[in-house]
Design an enzyme around this catalytic site. Structure first.
Site, PDB file in Angstrom:
ATOM      1  N   SER A 242      -9.892  -0.484   7.190  1.00  0.00           N
ATOM      2  CA  SER A 242      -9.320  -0.368   5.843  1.00  0.00           C
ATOM      3  C   SER A 242      -8.570  -1.586   5.304  1.00  0.00           C
ATOM      4  O   SER A 242      -8.209  -1.595   4.131  1.00  0.00           O
ATOM      5  CB  SER A 242      -8.396   0.840   5.775  1.00  0.00           C
ATOM      6  OG  SER A 242      -9.156   1.993   5.559  1.00  0.00           O
TER       7      SER A 242
ATOM      8  N   SER B 280      -9.793   1.827   2.923  1.00  0.00           N
ATOM      9  CA  SER B 280      -8.924   2.565   2.040  1.00  0.00           C
ATOM     10  C   SER B 280      -7.883   1.713   1.316  1.00  0.00           C
ATOM     11  O   SER B 280      -7.316   2.163   0.320  1.00  0.00           O
ATOM     12  CB  SER B 280      -8.209   3.649   2.842  1.00  0.00           C
ATOM     13  OG  SER B 280      -7.313   3.064   3.783  1.00  0.00           O
TER      14      SER B 280
ATOM     15  N   LYS C 191       0.856  -1.191   0.000  1.00  0.00           N
ATOM     16  CA  LYS C 191       0.000   0.000   0.000  1.00  0.00           C
ATOM     17  C   LYS C 191       0.894   1.244   0.000  1.00  0.00           C
ATOM     18  O   LYS C 191       1.900   1.284   0.709  1.00  0.00           O
ATOM     19  CB  LYS C 191      -0.888  -0.014   1.251  1.00  0.00           C
ATOM     20  CG  LYS C 191      -1.911   1.106   1.330  1.00  0.00           C
ATOM     21  CD  LYS C 191      -2.779   0.985   2.592  1.00  0.00           C
ATOM     22  CE  LYS C 191      -3.889   2.023   2.641  1.00  0.00           C
ATOM     23  NZ  LYS C 191      -4.729   1.908   3.862  1.00  0.00           N
TER      24      LYS C 191
HETATM   25  N1  GLN Z   1     -13.202   4.135   6.217  1.00  0.00           N
HETATM   26  C1  GLN Z   1     -12.651   4.600   7.459  1.00  0.00           C
HETATM   27  C2  GLN Z   1     -12.261   6.046   7.332  1.00  0.00           C
HETATM   28  O1  GLN Z   1     -12.499   6.601   6.306  1.00  0.00           O
HETATM   29  C3  GLN Z   1     -11.479   3.757   7.844  1.00  0.00           C
HETATM   30  C4  GLN Z   1     -10.254   4.110   7.135  1.00  0.00           C
HETATM   31  C5  GLN Z   1      -9.074   3.301   7.538  1.00  0.00           C
HETATM   32  O2  GLN Z   1      -9.205   2.276   8.206  1.00  0.00           O
HETATM   33  N2  GLN Z   1      -7.918   3.791   7.164  1.00  0.00           N
HETATM   34  O3  GLN Z   1     -11.744   6.639   8.246  1.00  0.00           O
END
Ligand code: GLN
Length: 485
Positions: free
Chosen positions: A178, A154, A79
């Site tokens: 995420s 994400s 990532k």
């Molecule tokens: N979807 C969640 C957010 O937007 C989690 C994101 C994540 O785990 N990085 O904060």
């Protein structure tokens, strides 16, 4: 089966027997990326040349037989939130569009030391803020099962790349879901370890008390192989847990008869998709047949988790992202005075969602509001953590859906941030409590979209989670399905 469809443990056997060289394997992935990534858009950067060099080094190691690990010669992808020495690390933001780190994140270093080959860097929501990868400043990643849908986020690039066979496995990060939610959307296995089990050094910070790196893989065995390489104490990360290393692969076959599985009633809510509910129902049946005890548990403060998360995460983000000011590194938009330079840089460098979070976080930390918002949220966070401690007195692991719906359509939720935030209602509490969680494939909708099952464990209970996930996977075989591309 094509080479690129095999798991790490299958490939590793072939590499060790010298039926296959890492160079051939890396070449096969690079050709597949060339052919398929036009459709999926998982990669932000492909490192063809350095990957082949690393493959040659791995082949030498494999030939000599010295210092060979289960990852030696295995092509992985990262990532784009993890710093990679000499390779662009953008966090999918204009702010870091040209940032080349002078060092590797600890996790990347560990994977390289194990002999893994790094194929490239994967797309994500900007600064890991989002649930669909639509917030990348560069392009959207598409779901390999249905390219009109999002891959989740994400870590959407990380999940899509594994599902599409564009790498043997990948790593992602999970602040509120995420790793698990995109794994669920893409029909792969995603593990968020206990907070502190995997070093955060060199992982670009979003919300430091929640962020945790972990693997995304084709099956549970691979997840254990990756965690073996990634986990461990790191003096460079002050929040890293100083617990002895464990062998996560060794215990996979220990059996789950008698294991107590808790079902929290708060997770079976209105708005839960019917196909998801059905798949989770059958999964509970599978565990029952395997001799597990199914117990009802309650996590009574679940309804506050999303609210608490969006206070804590945005507050931490607003302070973490203060460093992008056009002075230290990253984008600089020059202007007359210093203040204008800050303003222009931050205006052009950050996308809409990132700005929204910085504003929310700055507000909730500001004088007069701190007590009412941030402090209150931190207190409720403790209560949520206690809910889990209570529940774990009655069971060994907790079973829930990973996400309330299968992968949604591109554009479906982007205009309404609150609806988007609800994609994580089942994954967020785990981060607030700091406990480990895994998402594994548990079925498909009539439209052939994967559904994910989430298992949550006690702190440092990764071995139990992996054992349960492995037993489930072996009896059901959902993980063997691959999308047709
Ligand atoms: N979807 C969640 C957010 O937007 C989690 C994101 C994540 O785990 N990085 O904060």
């Amino acid at each position: 089966m094509k080479l690129t469809e095999l798991t790490i443990h299958e490939l590793s056997e072939k590499l060790k027997r010298r039926e296959l060289s890492s160079r051939e394997l890396t070449g096969a992935y690079l050709s597949l990326i060339d052919a398929v990534d036009k459709k999926i858009h998982a990669y932000l950067t492909v490192c063809g040349e350095s990957a082949l060099k690393e493959a040659d080094a791995a082949d030498k190691r494999l030939v000599s037989g010295a210092d060979v690990t289960p990852l030696t010669g295995i092509p992985l992808a990262i990532k784009d939130i993890f710093c990679t020495k000499g390779i662009k690390t953008t966090c999918a933001s204009r702010m870091l569009e040209n940032f080349i780190p002078p060092y590797d994140a600890t996790v990347v270093k560990k994977l390289k030391d194990a002999g893994a080959v790094i194929l490239g860097k994967l797309n994500m929501d900007e600064f890991a803020m989002g649930s669909s990868t639509e917030n990348s400043a560069f392009f959207k990643t598409l779901n390999p099962w249905d390219t009109t849908r999002v891959p989740g986020g994400s870590s959407g690039g990380s999940a899509a790349a594994v599902a599409a066979g564009e790498c043997a496995a990948s790593i992602g990060t999970d602040t509120g879901g995420s790793i698990r939610q995109p794994a669920s959307c893409c029909g792969v296995v995603g593990l968020k370890p206990t907070y502190g089990r995997v070093s955060r050094y060199g992982m670009i910070a979003f919300a430091s008390s929640l962020d945790q790196g972990g693997p995304i893989t084709k099956d549970v065995r691979d997840s254990s192989v990756m965690l073996n390489a990634m986990a461990g104490h790191d003096p460079l990360d002050s929040t890293s847990i100083d617990a002895p290393a464990e062998d996560y692969t060794g215990g996979l076959k220990h059996g789950i008869r008698g294991l107590k599985i808790g079902i929290p009633k708060e997770y079976f809510i209105e708005g839960l998709d019917k196909d998801v509910e059905r798949a989770i129902g059958s999964a509970i049946g599978v565990f029952k047949n395997e001799g597990c005890g199914i117990v009802d548990v309650s996590l009574p403060h679940t309804e506050y988790a999303t609210g608490v998360y969006y206070l804590v995460a945005t507050a931490e983000a607003s302070s973490n992202l203060a460093r992008y000011d056009g002075v230290k590194y990253g984008l600089r938009v020059s202007s007359e005075g210093l203040l204008d330079m800050y303003k222009l840089t931050r205006d052009r460098g950050f996308g809409g969602e990132v700005k929204r979070r910085i504003m929310l976080g700055t507000y909730s930390l500001s004088a007069g509001y701190y007590e009412a918002y941030y402090k209150k949220a931190s207190q409720v966070r403790t209560i949520i953590k206690r809910d889990f401690e209570e529940a774990f007195k009655k069971c060994d692991i907790i079973l829930t859906p990973t996400s309330p719906t299968p992968a949604f359509k591109i554009g479906e939720k982007i205009a309404d941030p609150l609806t988007m935030y609800l994609s994580d209602i089942f994954t967020i509490s785990c981060n607030l409590a700091g406990i480990p969680g895994i998402s594994i494939p548990c079925g498909f909708t009539p439209d052939n979209l994967p559904v994910g099952l989430q298992l949550l464990g006690k702190p440092l209970g990764e071995a139990t989670l992996l054992k349960a996930a492995y037993a489930y996977e072996q009896t059901t075989g959902w993980h063997k399905r691959r999308p047709q591309l």
